[in-house]
Design an enzyme around this catalytic site. Structure first.
Site, PDB file in Angstrom:
ATOM      1  N   LYS A 121      19.950  18.892 -47.381  1.00 36.82           N
ATOM      2  CA  LYS A 121      18.500  18.714 -47.279  1.00 36.82           C
ATOM      3  C   LYS A 121      17.791  19.097 -48.575  1.00 36.82           C
ATOM      4  CE  LYS A 121      18.223  18.997 -42.369  1.00 36.82           C
ATOM      5  NZ  LYS A 121      17.434  19.025 -41.195  1.00 36.82           N
ATOM      6  N   GLU A 205       9.447  25.438 -46.132  1.00 46.60           N
ATOM      7  CA  GLU A 205       8.412  24.423 -46.342  1.00 46.60           C
ATOM      8  C   GLU A 205       7.274  24.603 -45.351  1.00 46.60           C
ATOM      9  OE1 GLU A 205      10.779  20.811 -45.956  1.00 46.60           O
ATOM     10  OE2 GLU A 205      10.426  20.729 -43.812  1.00 46.60           O
ATOM     11  N   ARG A 296      23.481   5.002 -42.070  1.00 44.80           N
ATOM     12  CA  ARG A 296      24.262   4.224 -41.097  1.00 44.80           C
ATOM     13  C   ARG A 296      23.335   3.258 -40.357  1.00 44.80           C
ATOM     14  NH1 ARG A 296      22.936   9.208 -38.437  1.00 44.80           N
ATOM     15  NH2 ARG A 296      21.469   8.707 -36.790  1.00 44.80           N
TER      16      ARG A 296
HETATM   17  C1  MV4 Z   1       9.920  19.772 -39.252  1.00 48.93           C
HETATM   18  C2  MV4 Z   1       8.952  19.839 -38.218  1.00 48.93           C
HETATM   19  C3  MV4 Z   1       7.733  20.382 -38.537  1.00 48.93           C
HETATM   20  N1  MV4 Z   1       7.481  20.821 -39.796  1.00 48.93           N
HETATM   21  N2  MV4 Z   1       9.610  20.205 -40.484  1.00 48.93           N
HETATM   22  C4  MV4 Z   1      13.576  18.260 -36.551  1.00 48.93           C
HETATM   23  C5  MV4 Z   1      14.870  17.635 -36.982  1.00 48.93           C
HETATM   24  C6  MV4 Z   1      14.965  17.972 -38.409  1.00 48.93           C
HETATM   25  N3  MV4 Z   1      15.724  17.018 -39.149  1.00 48.93           N
HETATM   26  C7  MV4 Z   1      13.566  18.103 -38.874  1.00 48.93           C
HETATM   27  N4  MV4 Z   1      12.776  18.377 -37.706  1.00 48.93           N
HETATM   28  C8  MV4 Z   1      11.492  18.825 -37.820  1.00 48.93           C
HETATM   29  N5  MV4 Z   1      11.124  19.259 -39.048  1.00 48.93           N
HETATM   30  C9  MV4 Z   1       8.423  20.729 -40.736  1.00 48.93           C
HETATM   31  N6  MV4 Z   1       8.150  21.173 -41.964  1.00 48.93           N
HETATM   32  C10 MV4 Z   1       9.309  19.348 -36.959  1.00 48.93           C
HETATM   33  C11 MV4 Z   1      10.579  18.835 -36.746  1.00 48.93           C
HETATM   34  C12 MV4 Z   1      10.844  18.333 -35.427  1.00 48.93           C
HETATM   35  C13 MV4 Z   1      11.146  16.966 -35.191  1.00 48.93           C
HETATM   36  C14 MV4 Z   1      11.258  16.018 -36.218  1.00 48.93           C
HETATM   37  C15 MV4 Z   1      11.562  14.700 -35.964  1.00 48.93           C
HETATM   38  C16 MV4 Z   1      11.792  14.291 -34.664  1.00 48.93           C
HETATM   39  C17 MV4 Z   1      11.704  15.206 -33.631  1.00 48.93           C
HETATM   40  C18 MV4 Z   1      11.395  16.548 -33.882  1.00 48.93           C
HETATM   41  C19 MV4 Z   1      11.311  17.455 -32.820  1.00 48.93           C
HETATM   42  C20 MV4 Z   1      11.003  18.776 -33.056  1.00 48.93           C
HETATM   43  C21 MV4 Z   1      10.798  19.208 -34.358  1.00 48.93           C
END
Ligand code: MV4
Length: 493
Positions: A121, A205, A296
């Site tokens: 990441k 972040e 993918r």
């Molecule tokens: C976040 C976020 C809020 N703020 N980053 C969840 C999976 C991971 N790859 C990144 N995710 C998130 N990152 C910041 N700075 C909220 C999520 C997140 C989320 C993101 C995409 C799809 C579903 C989600 C469900 C809960 C939290």
């Protein structure tokens, strides 16, 4: 295809509905197909669909679908010129891609370096930022010192999120609301990251409130062409697994699509991408930020196919055989609306898998309905893999027609013998926030969807009219409601 390219045979290193989906594309091009299957999949549909099938081991994936050397060995023995990895299993494994290419076979995915570039990441954020793709405000480096973390968090402002650089599936993410909780959260997130991924690197972040998940489909060939095939909104998910996906996104304007699409193409170019991929963004309050790139073909690719008529698997086959993409960016047009419901064998109350034998099975049909499945009546869903039974996709001229068709298809879908989430989908489609297109990643929690499913189950049992009649009445309700809402709000995007 067989005349122009050099691919006559493809091995599909996957199982279930996605193995069949890939083989369908091959069959249309006259390419023969090789399946590999575990002992648990002796009676699976994808095994029967293939021209040839080879057993690759015991049911646990580590002893079959994740056995790189055995799969590559089968491909060599069978004379396959290309391997399609599907999704999951080895689809984003750079070592797999390398070993395939070393054996002189085409990997139907990106170059191994592109997989690796998107695996970390921190590194992928750095690459994207350098390429001019917007990223979530924060620092692109590992943090170990709590004092340094406090300085950075003070600069970007609370709430902040600690994330494991090697993380995935929502593991190793912690929201921190104030300085008093930061040091402890840093320590615990590092520990979880180390224990889960073997790498304790954590970065920081800005935490985004009420985010929406909007992703762009990408296609790249080996002639320097990279295009986007519009967006999908996948905000409705549970336990970091998507449940409903749709395209277009109800929030996106043509202007925003243009900007996000350009950013997605820049992301692909920055890692010398090839084949099909997805650039995920978080959208919050009018702004969008790169989240990650999935290197993918994805589960939800059919909704893109439904509104664009682009056959993504056939584009992958073209690219693998060295041809140019079949479309330029200007030729990609969206027509209407598509929504996908992932049909899982699971207990809706716990979201735990519910494998077992399917004793009755009837798939929906009719106008605007597509179903990608890998099961049949009498089939026993093995407990070793994920619980996806089928993907039910509805197309409509507009969002309200797509919703009504999906609900109608869910009504027609009959699966007995195993628990499914069909009712969960019907409850989601009936929720006013869904009908109005107000989607967030907290949708299922925010609207008490599981509780509503439990109530609907009780009602269904108590209702002497029986299941079919109750469902029919509800379907009409959804249509009328959706029609009224759509009039109130222009959601044609
Ligand atoms: C976040 C976020 C809020 N703020 N980053 C969840 C999976 C991971 N790859 C990144 N995710 C998130 N990152 C910041 N700075 C909220 C999520 C997140 C989320 C993101 C995409 C799809 C579903 C989600 C469900 C809960 C939290």
């Amino acid at each position: 295809m067989t005349e122009e390219g050099f691919i006559n045979k493809v091995l599909v290193a996957n199982r279930g509905e996605i193995a069949i989906r890939v083989m369908r594309g091959c069959r249309e091009f006259g390419i023969s197909t090789v399946a590999v299957y575990s002992d648990a999949d002796r009676n699976a549909l994808f095994k029967r669909y293939a021209d040839e099938a080879y057993n690759i081991g015991k049911p646990p994936a580590t002893m079959s679908y994740l056995n790189i050397d055995r799969i590559v060995g089968v491909a060599v023995k069978a004379g396959a010129e290309a391997i399609h990895p599907g999704y999951g299993f080895l689809a984003e494994n750079a070592e797999f891609a390398r070993k395939i290419e070393k054996a002189g076979i085409v990997f139907m995915g990106p170059p191994p370096q592109a997989i690796e570039a998107m695996g970390s990441k921190i590194d992928s954020k750095k690459t994207m930022k350098a390429a001019g793709v917007p990223v979530i405000p924060g620092v692109e480096k590992g943090i170990t010192d709590p004092e340094e973390a406090k300085d950075i968090a003070a600069q970007i402002g609370y709430p902040v999120m600690l994330k494991a650089s090697a993380g995935g599936g929502g593991i190793g993410m912690t929201v921190v609301h104030d300085e008093a909780h930061l040091a402890k959260a840093l320590d615990s997130t590092q520990r979880i990251a180390k224990a889960t991924f073997g790498d304790g690197t954590v970065f920081l972040e800005k935490y985004l409130d009420e985010p929406r998940h909007i992703e762009f489909q990408i296609l790249s060939d080996t002639h320097g062409h990279d295009i986007h095939v519009r967006e999908r909104e996948c905000s409705i998910q549970r336990r970091h697994q998507k449940v409903v996906e749709e395209t277009p996104s109800p929030v996106i304007t043509e202007e925003l699509r243009e900007r996000m699409g350009k950013a997605a193409v820049m992301a692909a170019k920055a890692v010398d991408y090839r084949s099909a991929g997805t650039v995920e963004f978080m959208y919050s309050k009018g702004d969008f930020y790169f989240l990650e790139m999935n290197t993918r073909l994805q589960v939800e690719h059919p909704i893109t196919e439904m509104i664009t008529n682009v056959d993504l698997v056939k584009e992958q086959l073209r690219v693998a055989s060295g041809m140019e993409l079949g479309y330029t960016q200007d030729e990609i047009k969206g027509n209407g609306w598509a929504i996908e419901a992932r049909i899982n064998a699971e207990d809706t109350m716990t979201f735990l898998p519910a494998p077992g034998k399917i004793t009755r099975y009837a798939e929906p049909g009719g106008p605007g309905v597509r179903i990608d499945s890998g099961v049949y009546m009498g089939y026993e869903i093995p407990p070793f893999y994920d619980s996806l039974i089928a993907k039910l996709i509805a197309w409509g001229r507009d969002r309200k027609e797509a919703i009504a068709r999906l609900d109608r298809a869910l009504f027609e879908y009959e699966i007995r013998g195993v628990k499914t989430n069909i009712l969960l989908h019907r409850v989601i489609l009936r929720e006013p926030a869904f009908i109005e297109g107000r989607l967030t990643t907290h949708f299922i929690q925010d609207y008490d969807i599981q509780k509503k499913v439990a109530e609907a189950m009780k009602e269904e049992k108590a209702n002497s009219l029986g299941r079919a009649r109750a469902a029919a009445i509800a379907a009409v309700g959804v249509y009328v409601n959706a029609a009224a809402q759509a009039r109130a709000q222009n959601m044609k995007g």
